[in-house]
Scaffold this active site. Structure first.
Site: not given
Ligand code: NAD
Ligand code: WQD
Length: 337
Positions: A125, A150, A154
């Site tokens: 991330s 969290y 990562k």
């Molecule tokens: P998500 O929660 O929708 O998907 C994760 C999936 O993993 C879920 O379906 C959950 O049921 C499953 N899971 C969690 N722990 C498990 C375990 N111990 N065993 C088996 N299954 C398990 O999340 P996402 O948004 O699809 O994110 C996927 C990956 O990307 C994650 O590692 C997340 O940290 C990373 N990521 C997400 C974002 C974002 O904003 N969505 C940003 C950067 C990184």
């Molecule tokens: C985006 C912008 C908020 C909600 C998070 C995790 C990051 C990554 C992605 C996994 C920010 C603003 C939000 C609301 C708002 N995940 N906002 N009102 O915070 O950039 O990142 O998700 O790795 O680790 O921290 O994403 O979508 O929460 O926010 O004004 O109700 O929108 O302040 O500027 P963020 P977000």
């Protein structure tokens, strides 16, 4: 090719399974449904006309994990999405996050090592960069002290992968996602937040559809052109496609180093108000929003330098902010039916 996709019923995982299957790759999903619904399996099957093999168990459970790999030692690669991802929850329950996100990874890597499976793509991330000193951020920009447990999982996961690869024959790619948003064009899969969404895009669509009364825009006193915070939003389908390229790169030994890291963003930053305006433009509606104080732990601005991914992976995000808001809205409307 036969690929294990952990977390394959989640938001990004499900879109990636679709792209893998559409590329002719066999998929096995492991997901314990801790943050997803079994109906997603049907949706994937409907989109691709292929039902992927699916196993429900907790990857942090070492015995269950070993048993799975006992029966599946012929995998060509693993894309590891499974993790908990709620930043605020991780602050209140750090051990739950360290245990789930890191034990799962170590159980998988242990099995890869003992069974000679070498190709791992990992979901990292942009959170590892914190508030960067120089924008846009490249893969060589320094990682900052994590803002949350969290974020720390990562950072630690990247280090665990790097050190394990150094000591073994494994190969891996960490993909640092910026802000994934949007949904599949069929509107059959998308982001399904449990309860009140923390993230901007689902909060916007839930407000517009009437589930939430008003969007709070967190802060308009940032040092940005309109005062609201800037992020690099990326369409989830663009993101999913990068995973197909990354796992093939490892499988075909096209990687330049045993452990590579790529930023996945569009390279463009949008402020919160610009996202709101895009949403209003593409949906032709007015969104009820109010400017409130900053959210604790938020950074001011971040966007990616994507040159390395563009050049090395031959990948570029294709969809713009209007495509993202439009597809998120289409998915929200489909949920109502
Ligand atoms: P998500 O929660 O929708 O998907 C994760 C999936 O993993 C879920 O379906 C959950 O049921 C499953 N899971 C969690 N722990 C498990 C375990 N111990 N065993 C088996 N299954 C398990 O999340 P996402 O948004 O699809 O994110 C996927 C990956 O990307 C994650 O590692 C997340 O940290 C990373 N990521 C997400 C974002 C974002 O904003 N969505 C940003 C950067 C990184
Ligand atoms: C985006 C912008 C908020 C909600 C998070 C995790 C990051 C990554 C992605 C996994 C920010 C603003 C939000 C609301 C708002 N995940 N906002 N009102 O915070 O950039 O990142 O998700 O790795 O680790 O921290 O994403 O979508 O929460 O926010 O004004 O109700 O929108 O302040 O500027 P963020 P977000």
């Amino acid at each position: 090719m036969k690929i294990l996709v952990t977390g394959g019923l989640g938001y990004i995982g499900s879109h990636t399974v679709v792209e893998l299957q559409n590329s002719g790759i066999d998929v096995i999903i492991v997901d314990n449904l801790s943050n997803s619904e079994i109906s997603v399996l049907n949706s994937i099957t409907n989109i691709t006309s292929i039902e992927p093999e699916y196993h429900n168990f907790d990857l942090a459970d070492k015995e269950a994990c070993n048993l799975f790999f006992n029966n599946n030692s012929d995998l060509d690669g693993i894309i590891h999405f499974a993790a908990y991802k709620a930043v605020g929850e991780s602050v209140n329950n750090p051990l739950m996050y360290y245990r789930n996100n890191l034990e799962s990874l170590m159980n998988i890597m242990d099995n890869m090592n003992t069974r000679g499976l070498s190709n791992l793509v990992f979901s990292s991330s942009c959170t590892v960069y914190g508030q960067p000193d120089v924008l846009p951020v490249t893969e060589d920009s320094p990682r900052k002290e994590a803002e949350s447990p969290y974020g720390n999982t990562k950072k630690m996961a990247e280090d665990i992968i790097r050190d394990t690869i150094y000591a073994t024959d494994l190969k891996g790619i960490a993909l640092r996602y910026f802000n994934p948003v949007g949904a599949h064009p069929t509107a059959l899969i998308g982001e399904l937040p449990l309860g009140v969404p923390n993230n901007l895009m689902p909060f916007i669509t839930q407000t517009a559809v009437g589930i939430r009364e008003q969007l709070s825009v967190f802060g308009d006193d940032y040092n940005t052109h309109d005062g609201t915070a800037i992020r690099d939003y990326i369409h989830v389908v663009d993101l999913a496609k990068a995973h197909v390229i990354a796992i093939k790169r490892l499988f075909e030994n096209k990687n330049k180093r045993d452990f590579e890291i790529f930023n996945l963003g569009t390279g463009n930053g949008y402020s919160v108000l610009e996202v709101v305006k895009s949403f209003e433009r593409v949906t032709n509606t007015k969104l009820n929003y109010k400017i409130v104080g900053r959210r604790e732990g938020d950074i001011e601005k971040v966007w990616a330098n994507t040159d390395f991914a563009n050049k090395e992976l031959g990948w570029k995000a294709e969809q713009d902010i209007d495509d993202m808001t439009a597809s998120a809205w289409k998915f929200q409307l489909a949920l109502k039916k």
